[in-house]
Design an enzyme around this catalytic site. Structure first.
Site, PDB file in Angstrom:
ATOM      1  N   ASP A  50       4.502   0.242   6.668  1.00 12.87           N
ATOM      2  CA  ASP A  50       3.947  -0.274   5.431  1.00 12.87           C
ATOM      3  C   ASP A  50       5.085  -0.322   4.409  1.00 12.87           C
ATOM      4  O   ASP A  50       5.937   0.559   4.382  1.00 12.87           O
ATOM      5  CB  ASP A  50       2.828   0.663   4.972  1.00 12.87           C
TER       6      ASP A  50
ATOM      7  N   ASP B 101      -5.268  -0.224  10.672  1.00 15.18           N
ATOM      8  CA  ASP B 101      -4.795   1.148  10.475  1.00 15.18           C
ATOM      9  C   ASP B 101      -5.640   1.774   9.398  1.00 15.18           C
ATOM     10  O   ASP B 101      -6.202   1.077   8.536  1.00 15.18           O
ATOM     11  CB  ASP B 101      -3.322   1.184  10.053  1.00 15.18           C
TER      12      ASP B 101
END
Length: 376
Positions: A92, A271
């Site tokens: 991320d 996720d």
């Protein structure tokens, strides 16, 4: 990175695919355990591979940049070598973490200036710097730097935020395309569709992202306070525009039901911290519903944690024992619950894939949603 479709549901947009990276293949739909700071909380790498059967994990640019820092990661040979995970990793960009630091960050054209939540030191994340950081971390899939718009933002804020995110995305691609991976394997950059809950902004964002021709694409800025019906509406709108021959990643989502609803709408990758965070608080997810292991009803229940046995802890330990561990805050209880929940999430997406390939996903999903809604 390569992506191939291997099957599609005839009654929905659910699909089964295969992502190929230099660190191995990923069968989709897939759930990615969150390893924010280089580890999935309370879970060994051997458990991730043998018990949970994870195929890819997620790391976070913001946290890894602050600790252990880029010098240590580069000297180690990248995150794969540092944490001994030899399968794919996605990072991320840190955009959500910067978004969550609302009181100690400033957003401007150049980038996002913030103060560390650890020691208060000042830092600046620009699109260029975030690309360089993720090159150094060494993930197989890296994310564009964006501004994560609040779910309740008004239209004017969301429009300006999206415009900034799109300018930043151009800078991300320029920097990414002018640099090389550091550790001898390829990396892929995924742009992120923003636009809050406004259909015209989401449409604009999806078209802009699709025009980049990236290896895969992400949908961000959902599950951040908006009604769940709006989240599903935005997923449908965006996935009608994003190219079908590239994987679609829904960021930070969510409950088991959210996963199935996303899969039905054409999402390939997910996720979320929920299985481990909720597990550490005593909540277990099962195919028959959720269990709160703090409840007294489990104190003398000596049946297995989960007779479906998605992993060895499900039959090795009893509900009564796990209830005891959770109540006395024993670390082993947090481990057992985390392993169980992650194994269940990976089982759920694997089952979804199986039913997509067998042609009965829609009916299976409808029945499963009913079961998952129960509180046991």
């Amino acid at each position: 990175m390569k992506f191939s479709l291997q099957g599609k549901d005839t009654k929905s947009n659910a699909r089964a695919g295969l992502i190929s990276t230099d660190h191995g293949d990923i069968e989709t739909p897939i759930f990615m355990p969150v390893g924010t700071q280089g580890s999935v909380k309370a879970v060994h790498m051997t458990e991730l591979i043998e018990e949970i059967e994870a195929q890819i994990i997620l790391g976070n640019t913001y946290h890894l940049y602050l600790r252990p820092g880029l010098d240590i990661l580069e000297r180690a040979g990248g995150l794969h070598k540092f944490n001994s995970w030899n399968k794919p990793i996605l990072t991320d960009s840190g955009g959500f973490q910067v978004f969550s630091l609302a009181e100690i960050r400033k957003i401007r054209e150049e980038g996002a200036e913030f103060r560390s939540h650890i020691d208060g030191s000042k830092h600046l994340f620009t699109p260029e710097k975030v690309m360089d950081i993720q090159r150094t971390i060494g993930a197989d899939i890296i994310m564009a730097f964006d501004e994560c718009c609040p779910g309740d933002a008004d239209y004017a804020y969301a429009k300006n935020s999206l415009a900034l995110t799109e300018r930043w995305l151009d800078r991300c691609f320029t920097q990414f395309n002018s640099t090389e991976p550091k550790y001898g394997y390829q990396q892929s950059l995924f742009p992120i569709v923003q636009g809050c809950i406004y259909p015209d902004l989401r449409k604009q964002a999806a078209e802009f992202v699709a025009s980049k021709g990236a290896d895969g694409n992400a949908i961000g800025g959902l599950a951040v306070g908006e009604p769940v019906e709006k989240m599903y509406e935005m997923i449908e709108l965006v996935n009608d525009i994003l190219p079908s021959d590239k994987p679609r990643y829904l960021m930070g989502v969510g409950t088991p039901i959210n996963l199935l609803e996303g899969i039905e709408r054409g999402v390939d990758m997910f996720d979320c911290i929920m299985p481990t965070r909720n597990g550490r608080n005593g909540q277990l997810f099962t195919r028959f519903g959720t269990m709160n292991m703090r409840n007294k009803k489990w104190a003398d229940d000596f049946s297995p944690i989960d007779p479906d046995a998605h992993c060895s802890v499900d039959t090795l330990y009893t509900k009564a024992y796990l209830h005891h561990l959770i109540k006395v805050e024993e670390i082993l209880g947090l481990q057992i619950a985390s392993i169980h929940n992650l194994a269940f999430y990976l089982w759920l997406v694997k089952e979804a894939r199986k039913h997509i390939l067998e042609g009965d996903f829609s009916s299976w999903k409808s029945n499963m949603v009913i079961q998952l809604s129960n509180r046991l």
